[in-house]
Design a protein around this motif. Structure first.
Motif, PDB file in Angstrom:
ATOM      1  N   ASP A 235     -16.623  -2.942 -30.251  1.00  0.00           N
ATOM      2  CA  ASP A 235     -16.212  -4.336 -30.421  1.00  0.00           C
ATOM      3  C   ASP A 235     -14.717  -4.510 -30.219  1.00  0.00           C
ATOM      4  N   LEU A 236     -13.932  -3.547 -30.687  1.00  0.00           N
ATOM      5  CA  LEU A 236     -12.479  -3.627 -30.503  1.00  0.00           C
ATOM      6  C   LEU A 236     -12.107  -3.557 -29.023  1.00  0.00           C
ATOM      7  N   ILE A 237     -12.730  -2.632 -28.299  1.00  0.00           N
ATOM      8  CA  ILE A 237     -12.404  -2.465 -26.878  1.00  0.00           C
ATOM      9  C   ILE A 237     -12.783  -3.712 -26.092  1.00  0.00           C
ATOM     10  N   SER A 238     -13.961  -4.262 -26.343  1.00  0.00           N
ATOM     11  CA  SER A 238     -14.393  -5.445 -25.623  1.00  0.00           C
ATOM     12  C   SER A 238     -13.473  -6.630 -25.909  1.00  0.00           C
ATOM     13  N   THR A 239     -13.137  -6.839 -27.180  1.00  0.00           N
ATOM     14  CA  THR A 239     -12.308  -7.987 -27.557  1.00  0.00           C
ATOM     15  C   THR A 239     -10.905  -7.882 -26.975  1.00  0.00           C
ATOM     16  N   HIS A 240     -10.312  -6.706 -27.053  1.00  0.00           N
ATOM     17  CA  HIS A 240      -8.909  -6.569 -26.664  1.00  0.00           C
ATOM     18  C   HIS A 240      -8.721  -6.217 -25.190  1.00  0.00           C
ATOM     19  N   SER A 241      -9.824  -6.038 -24.459  1.00  0.00           N
ATOM     20  CA  SER A 241      -9.717  -5.932 -22.998  1.00  0.00           C
ATOM     21  C   SER A 241     -10.252  -7.188 -22.321  1.00  0.00           C
ATOM     22  N   ARG A 242     -10.696  -8.168 -23.151  1.00  0.00           N
ATOM     23  CA  ARG A 242     -11.198  -9.455 -22.656  1.00  0.00           C
ATOM     24  C   ARG A 242     -12.309  -9.261 -21.646  1.00  0.00           C
TER      25      ARG A 242
ATOM     26  N   TRP B  98     -12.302  -0.745 -17.428  1.00  0.00           N
ATOM     27  CA  TRP B  98     -11.998  -0.793 -15.999  1.00  0.00           C
ATOM     28  C   TRP B  98     -11.810  -2.244 -15.531  1.00  0.00           C
ATOM     29  N   ARG B  99     -10.633  -2.516 -15.024  1.00  0.00           N
ATOM     30  CA  ARG B  99     -10.269  -3.826 -14.481  1.00  0.00           C
ATOM     31  C   ARG B  99     -10.341  -4.926 -15.541  1.00  0.00           C
ATOM     32  N   GLY B 100     -10.210  -4.540 -16.797  1.00  0.00           N
ATOM     33  CA  GLY B 100     -10.158  -5.541 -17.854  1.00  0.00           C
ATOM     34  C   GLY B 100      -8.741  -6.064 -18.040  1.00  0.00           C
ATOM     35  N   ASP B 101      -8.635  -7.174 -18.747  1.00  0.00           N
ATOM     36  CA  ASP B 101      -7.330  -7.747 -19.097  1.00  0.00           C
ATOM     37  C   ASP B 101      -6.902  -7.116 -20.416  1.00  0.00           C
ATOM     38  N   ILE B 102      -6.412  -5.878 -20.343  1.00  0.00           N
ATOM     39  CA  ILE B 102      -6.174  -5.076 -21.537  1.00  0.00           C
ATOM     40  C   ILE B 102      -4.923  -5.564 -22.268  1.00  0.00           C
ATOM     41  N   HIS B 103      -5.087  -5.886 -23.542  1.00  0.00           N
ATOM     42  CA  HIS B 103      -3.974  -6.289 -24.391  1.00  0.00           C
ATOM     43  C   HIS B 103      -3.643  -5.107 -25.293  1.00  0.00           C
ATOM     44  N   MET B 104      -2.440  -4.577 -25.179  1.00  0.00           N
ATOM     45  CA  MET B 104      -2.064  -3.394 -25.946  1.00  0.00           C
ATOM     46  C   MET B 104      -1.683  -3.767 -27.382  1.00  0.00           C
ATOM     47  N   THR B 105      -2.633  -4.359 -28.070  1.00  0.00           N
ATOM     48  CA  THR B 105      -2.461  -4.647 -29.489  1.00  0.00           C
ATOM     49  C   THR B 105      -2.613  -3.350 -30.289  1.00  0.00           C
ATOM     50  N   VAL B 106      -2.267  -3.411 -31.569  1.00  0.00           N
ATOM     51  CA  VAL B 106      -2.425  -2.222 -32.414  1.00  0.00           C
ATOM     52  C   VAL B 106      -3.887  -1.783 -32.492  1.00  0.00           C
ATOM     53  N   PRO B 107      -4.865  -2.692 -32.674  1.00  0.00           N
ATOM     54  CA  PRO B 107      -6.261  -2.233 -32.663  1.00  0.00           C
ATOM     55  C   PRO B 107      -6.655  -1.562 -31.347  1.00  0.00           C
TER      56      PRO B 107
ATOM     57  N   PRO C 282      -7.576 -15.318 -34.472  1.00  0.00           N
ATOM     58  CA  PRO C 282      -6.356 -14.903 -33.761  1.00  0.00           C
ATOM     59  C   PRO C 282      -6.617 -14.040 -32.536  1.00  0.00           C
ATOM     60  N   TRP C 283      -7.724 -13.299 -32.510  1.00  0.00           N
ATOM     61  CA  TRP C 283      -8.008 -12.426 -31.368  1.00  0.00           C
ATOM     62  C   TRP C 283      -8.861 -13.129 -30.316  1.00  0.00           C
TER      63      TRP C 283
ATOM     64  N   ASP D 233     -19.414 -12.376 -24.483  1.00  0.00           N
ATOM     65  CA  ASP D 233     -19.121 -13.272 -23.362  1.00  0.00           C
ATOM     66  C   ASP D 233     -17.619 -13.483 -23.247  1.00  0.00           C
ATOM     67  N   TYR D 234     -16.949 -12.521 -22.623  1.00  0.00           N
ATOM     68  CA  TYR D 234     -15.522 -12.621 -22.358  1.00  0.00           C
ATOM     69  C   TYR D 234     -15.298 -12.812 -20.853  1.00  0.00           C
ATOM     70  N   SER D 235     -14.317 -13.662 -20.532  1.00  0.00           N
ATOM     71  CA  SER D 235     -13.916 -13.886 -19.134  1.00  0.00           C
ATOM     72  C   SER D 235     -15.118 -14.273 -18.263  1.00  0.00           C
ATOM     73  N   VAL D 236     -15.953 -15.171 -18.768  1.00  0.00           N
ATOM     74  CA  VAL D 236     -17.119 -15.621 -18.011  1.00  0.00           C
ATOM     75  C   VAL D 236     -16.670 -16.612 -16.934  1.00  0.00           C
ATOM     76  N   PRO D 237     -17.009 -16.384 -15.665  1.00  0.00           N
ATOM     77  CA  PRO D 237     -16.603 -17.316 -14.603  1.00  0.00           C
ATOM     78  C   PRO D 237     -17.107 -18.729 -14.875  1.00  0.00           C
ATOM     79  N   GLY D 238     -16.240 -19.706 -14.626  1.00  0.00           N
ATOM     80  CA  GLY D 238     -16.617 -21.095 -14.786  1.00  0.00           C
ATOM     81  C   GLY D 238     -16.358 -21.672 -16.157  1.00  0.00           C
TER      82      GLY D 238
END
Length: 591
Positions: free
Chosen positions: A286-293, A357-366, A521-522, A554-559
């Motif tokens: 869950d952390l990886i999915s959320t913080h890589s969008r 891979w090719r995610g919008d990775i946010h280098m947050t502490v989590p 916040p996330w 459902d992160y970065s869903v087109p449309g």
């Protein structure tokens, strides 16, 4: 399937005083915080014990109070606290209690009163355990595996009261874990909100759910072995005690089998690895999915991998017993199953990497702690392949190679997830953010420091340096380089241990002075972030329970306007009621 009906708030036993709100609370969130704070407290005690042991190894004789008796008592208590009373309690009692009702859309656990009793039984087990330091003879020094006959015969530290209190404490802990576990399983199966199918649940819930089932099946083996050893100690039975001489005296025991205890202990002991690991797998997903969008890659595969790992964990226990005189055919079987269990575990690592891979990775502490977990678990898993092989394991069995492997895969890796998860869900628990700068300092010191501690231990093990020794000064085959490494490891370990106070300070300081977090916040999608209030009130959803229309990733869903779509948002904005026919792809995940 049948969904949970909207429970009336009056049925939740609203607290009417300080005592019923914060002490004898039946709110799953308060109970989760009670579990977590108690586990962190006892874990800090175990951390101090490890520091005292390292001082003796790195600087022999520097602490007069650490004699051989104290050393083995500290070693036993450190191991048992970290594995059972810290990690198991944190993942199941802490994260399990807090997240399950919120993530599945329930107002609370199905049995709130039993949930409260489970915490107080856990606290009682901790008090009994710590009391063993203060009884005549002190705590047991039999090693955290408590192997008979030395665990209960004279010559081992703490064979009077210490071992008795240890075994009683374990029995009480298992009672607490059973009460909590029945709650977790029943809540997941019976209290999910409308639309929350099993395959719409976040992977955190799946990991905790399967780990709880493992605990309910594996803990009885430890419970009966503790009771049987108590009988051997107090009543003179011979379950585990063979006919033997002790200190020149013929004991009354006859016909017992010490190997039977090993089988019972490790039948619990290896599933225990996954009782800790599976919740960590779910949380880090869950952390990886959320913080890589990005949506989790291969959701269904991740679920079935968790289930497969849980099932296979019950047929690999005897790889801990290769040096016990095992028949070679059994050795072959357990070595093979040990390698097979690596397959679903490796699938999870691949899926995490493909999620990144090719995610919008946010280098947050989590996210930093999550990436560190993947690397650390991979390293620990690879060294486990060595120890899973009979021929390699036998010469390495009682060396520091085992210490290094075990701490990397069972100590450092889960703790990294614990830290990442606390930084991630702290805003939901308190309504405030933890300090980001202090968090990053804490991360880098912990991550780099643990590698500087445990990487050299692999070398020490290959050099043949035995574990569980009080002193290595008089051992001729240990080179000077090993002594120098031990000094370096000790200095690093003390520094990393003290640095954990950064986390403790951050946690309590942010409670009063942290930046206000807001409701989400996330920008996460799962249900716990969609509650009307932050922190959630008693009952979680004051009015109607939420309705779920999609999976949790459902992160970065087109449309879509936003880069996240909460589970409560319908596919069709005009869609106001759940479709009960569940046609098509009911879990909301890509088919």
């Amino acid at each position: 399937m049948a969904y949970a009906e909207d429970a009336e708030l009056e049925e939740l036993h609203e607290p009417h005083s300080f005592w019923t709100k914060y002490i004898w609370s039946q709110d799953h969130k308060v109970i989760a915080i009670q579990y977590s704070l108690t586990a962190i407290f006892v874990g800090l005690i175990a951390l101090v014990l490890s520091g005292l042991m390292r001082m003796q190894i790195g600087f022999p004789g520097s602490l007069e109070t650490v004699d051989p008796t104290a050393y083995y008592q500290y070693m036993t208590m450190h191991g048992m606290i970290m594995v059972i009373y810290l990690l198991t309690a944190l993942f199941l009692g802490g994260f399990g209690n807090y997240l399950i009702p919120l993530m599945v859309g329930a107002r609370d656990m199905v049995f709130p009163f039993v949930n409260m009793l489970s915490y107080w039984a856990y606290l009682l087990s901790v008090i009994i355990l710590l009391a063993s330091f203060f009884v005549p003879g002190g705590a047991t020094g039999a090693g955290w595996t408590l192997y008979p006959p030395q665990a209960i015969t004279p010559g081992t530290p703490g064979t009077d009261w210490g071992i008795v209190l240890m075994l009683v404490s374990l029995a009480v802990f298992i009672v607490a874990a059973t009460m909590g576990g029945l709650n977790y399983v029943t809540t997941v199966l019976q209290a999910r909100t409308h639309g929350m199918t099993l395959f719409r649940m976040p992977l955190s819930v799946w990991g905790i759910f399967v780990a709880t089932i493992l605990a309910l099946l594996a803990f009885p083996a430890l419970f009966v072995s503790a009771v049987m050893m108590l009988f051997d100690k107090l009543l003179g039975t011979s379950f585990f005690m063979p006919e033997m001489m002790s200190l020149g005296q013929q004991l009354d025991h006859k016909g017992g089998s010490p190997i039977l205890f090993q089988h019972l202990f490790w039948f619990f002991g290896h599933p225990e690895v996954y009782i800790v690991a599976l919740p960590a797998f779910g949380l880090v997903s869950d952390l990886i999915s959320t913080h890589s969008r990005k949506n989790i890659f291969g959701y269904r595969m991740m679920v079935w991998a968790i289930v497969a790992i849980g099932g296979l964990s019950f047929i690999v226990w005897a790889h801990h017993m290769y040096v016990s005189g095992m028949n070679p055919y059994f050795g072959f079987f357990f070595a093979t199953t040990t390698l097979i269990i690596a397959v679903p575990t490796a699938l999870k690592v691949y899926n995490w990497l493909l999620t990144l891979w090719r995610g919008d990775i946010h280098m947050t502490v989590p996210m930093l702690f999550s990436l560190a977990f993947i690397m650390t678990f991979l390293v620990g898993g690879l060294t486990g392949l060595f120890l899973g092989n009979v021929i390699v394991d036998i010469p390495l069995s009682d060396t520091y190679f085992v210490v290094a492997h075990f701490h990397m895969v069972m100590g450092v890796a889960p703790i990294l997830v614990v830290f990442g998860a606390i930084y991630h869900w702290y805003p939901k628990i308190t309504g405030r953010m933890m300090n980001d700068t202090i968090g990053k300092w804490h991360f880098w010191i912990t991550f780099i420091g643990t590698y500087l501690i445990y990487f050299p231990m692999h070398y020490l093990g290959i050099q043949g340096m035995p574990r569980r020794y009080f002193s290595y000064e008089e051992i001729e085959f240990i080179p000077q380089s090993a002594h120098d490494l031990n000094t370096f490891i000790t200095v690093t370990a003390i520094f990393v241990g003290v640095a954990q106070l950064l986390f403790v300070f951050n946690m309590f300081h942010s409670l009063f002075y942290g930046r206000e977090a807001g409701p989400n916040p996330w920008r996460a999608t799962s249900l716990e972030w969609q509650t009307p209030q932050t922190p959630p009130v008693h009952g979680n959803w004051p009015q109607k329970l939420p309705v779920v229309y999609r999976w949790a990733y459902d992160y970065s869903v087109p449309g879509m306007e936003e880069d996240y779509t909460p589970q409560t948002v319908p596919d069709d904005p005009a869609h106001e009621s759940i479709q009960h026919d569940e046609a098509g792809n009911p879990d909301g995940a890509p088919a």
